[in-house]
Design a protein around this motif. Structure first.
Motif, mmCIF file in Angstrom:
data_model
loop_
_atom_site.group_PDB
_atom_site.id
_atom_site.type_symbol
_atom_site.label_atom_id
_atom_site.label_comp_id
_atom_site.label_asym_id
_atom_site.label_seq_id
_atom_site.Cartn_x
_atom_site.Cartn_y
_atom_site.Cartn_z
ATOM 1 N N THR A 96 0.909 -1.270 -0.205
ATOM 2 C CA THR A 96 -0.044 -0.061 -0.089
ATOM 3 C C THR A 96 1.018 1.290 -0.150
ATOM 4 O O THR A 96 1.944 1.331 0.784
ATOM 5 N N ASP A 97 0.410 2.183 -0.769
ATOM 6 C CA ASP A 97 0.991 3.565 -0.754
ATOM 7 C C ASP A 97 0.836 4.313 0.226
ATOM 8 O O ASP A 97 -0.637 4.599 0.752
ATOM 9 N N PRO A 98 1.622 4.619 1.195
ATOM 10 C CA PRO A 98 1.396 5.539 2.431
ATOM 11 C C PRO A 98 0.661 6.926 2.206
ATOM 12 O O PRO A 98 -0.039 7.189 3.083
ATOM 13 N N GLY A 101 -3.206 5.395 0.213
ATOM 14 C CA GLY A 101 -3.752 4.362 0.789
ATOM 15 C C GLY A 101 -4.135 3.236 -0.211
ATOM 16 O O GLY A 101 -4.856 2.460 -0.021
ATOM 17 N N LEU A 102 -3.839 3.619 -1.550
ATOM 18 C CA LEU A 102 -3.945 2.616 -2.714
ATOM 19 C C LEU A 102 -2.845 1.713 -2.794
ATOM 20 O O LEU A 102 -1.826 1.868 -2.131
ATOM 21 N N ARG A 103 -3.122 0.775 -3.629
ATOM 22 C CA ARG A 103 -1.993 -0.472 -3.950
ATOM 23 C C ARG A 103 -0.870 0.626 -4.479
ATOM 24 O O ARG A 103 -0.937 1.311 -5.494
ATOM 25 N N ASN A 104 0.306 0.035 -4.093
ATOM 26 C CA ASN A 104 1.569 0.612 -4.811
ATOM 27 C C ASN A 104 1.985 -0.348 -6.198
ATOM 28 O O ASN A 104 1.166 -1.340 -6.294
ATOM 29 N N GLU A 150 -1.016 16.733 -1.476
ATOM 30 C CA GLU A 150 -2.556 16.655 -1.347
ATOM 31 C C GLU A 150 -3.541 16.468 -2.324
ATOM 32 O O GLU A 150 -4.440 16.009 -2.294
ATOM 33 N N LEU A 151 -2.936 16.986 -3.604
ATOM 34 C CA LEU A 151 -3.564 16.621 -4.752
ATOM 35 C C LEU A 151 -3.985 15.027 -5.001
ATOM 36 O O LEU A 151 -5.045 14.807 -5.327
ATOM 37 N N LEU A 152 -2.863 14.461 -4.712
ATOM 38 C CA LEU A 152 -2.762 12.900 -5.060
ATOM 39 C C LEU A 152 -3.689 12.240 -3.714
ATOM 40 O O LEU A 152 -4.739 11.327 -4.276
ATOM 41 N N ARG A 153 -3.772 12.677 -2.655
ATOM 42 C CA ARG A 153 -4.468 12.170 -1.451
ATOM 43 C C ARG A 153 -6.216 12.562 -1.812
ATOM 44 O O ARG A 153 -7.086 11.640 -1.745
#
Length: 169
Positions: A96-98, A101-104, A150-153
């Motif tokens: 998981t990408d910290p 929260g999506l799959r890395n 923040e944009l990615l979150r």
């Protein structure tokens, strides 16, 4: 350590086993000494059986030895609840990408392999969404990496809201 007879009656229990079994009696029979269940296991033929038992929200790993000469069992049990919880947490962190929260990448590759196997063996269908953020580098360069993060979150949160419970992230 517990030694039990062919019928499941305790012959010997060390102090730790006594404390565990006193706290875990279910229906008048100690769950840890369920000999009939042990006999059903495939590995029992080898005279050694390994199994996990969940009792009262705790997980115990057991190693059972059958002693043919004395027609009894030795059962070694230890609580692995915290170890199992920690293992699950670490496994999730690995895939998981910290930030989002999506799959890395590793999580994606693992899930892709699973999907391909499911498609070939079960004739299941899957869909893949590829999303490319045009000019994302501009956000990082002009507003800074914290703004890009923040944009990615926020984008990840919007995607999660659109997914059904059965959908993978």
């Amino acid at each position: 350590i517990v030694e039990v007879s062919e019928r499941g009656a305790p012959i010997y229990r060390n102090m730790a086993a006594k404390r565990m079994s006193e706290n875990m009696v279910h229906g008048g029979k100690c769950v840890l000494l369920d000999v009939d269940e042990i006999k059903k296991t495939e590995t029992y033929e080898d005279k050694v059986c390994m199994r996990d038992v969940e009792i009262a929200n705790r997980v115990f790993q057991q190693k059972i030895h059958y002693l043919k000469d004395s027609d009894s069992y030795y059962i070694y049990s230890w609580d692995i609840t915290e170890l199992r919880d920690l293992t699950r947490k670490l496994n999730k962190q690995v895939i998981t990408d910290p930030l989002t929260g999506l799959r890395n990448r590793l999580g994606f590759e693992n899930r892709l392999k699973e999907c391909l196997q499911e498609m070939s063996s079960n004739k299941m269908t899957h869909a893949l969404l590829y999303l490319d953020l045009d000019e994302f580098k501009v956000v990082n360069d002009t507003a800074g990496h914290s703004a890009g993060d923040e944009l990615l979150r926020q984008l990840a949160e919007q995607l999660k809201k659109q997914l059904k419970d059965k959908d993978d992230d």
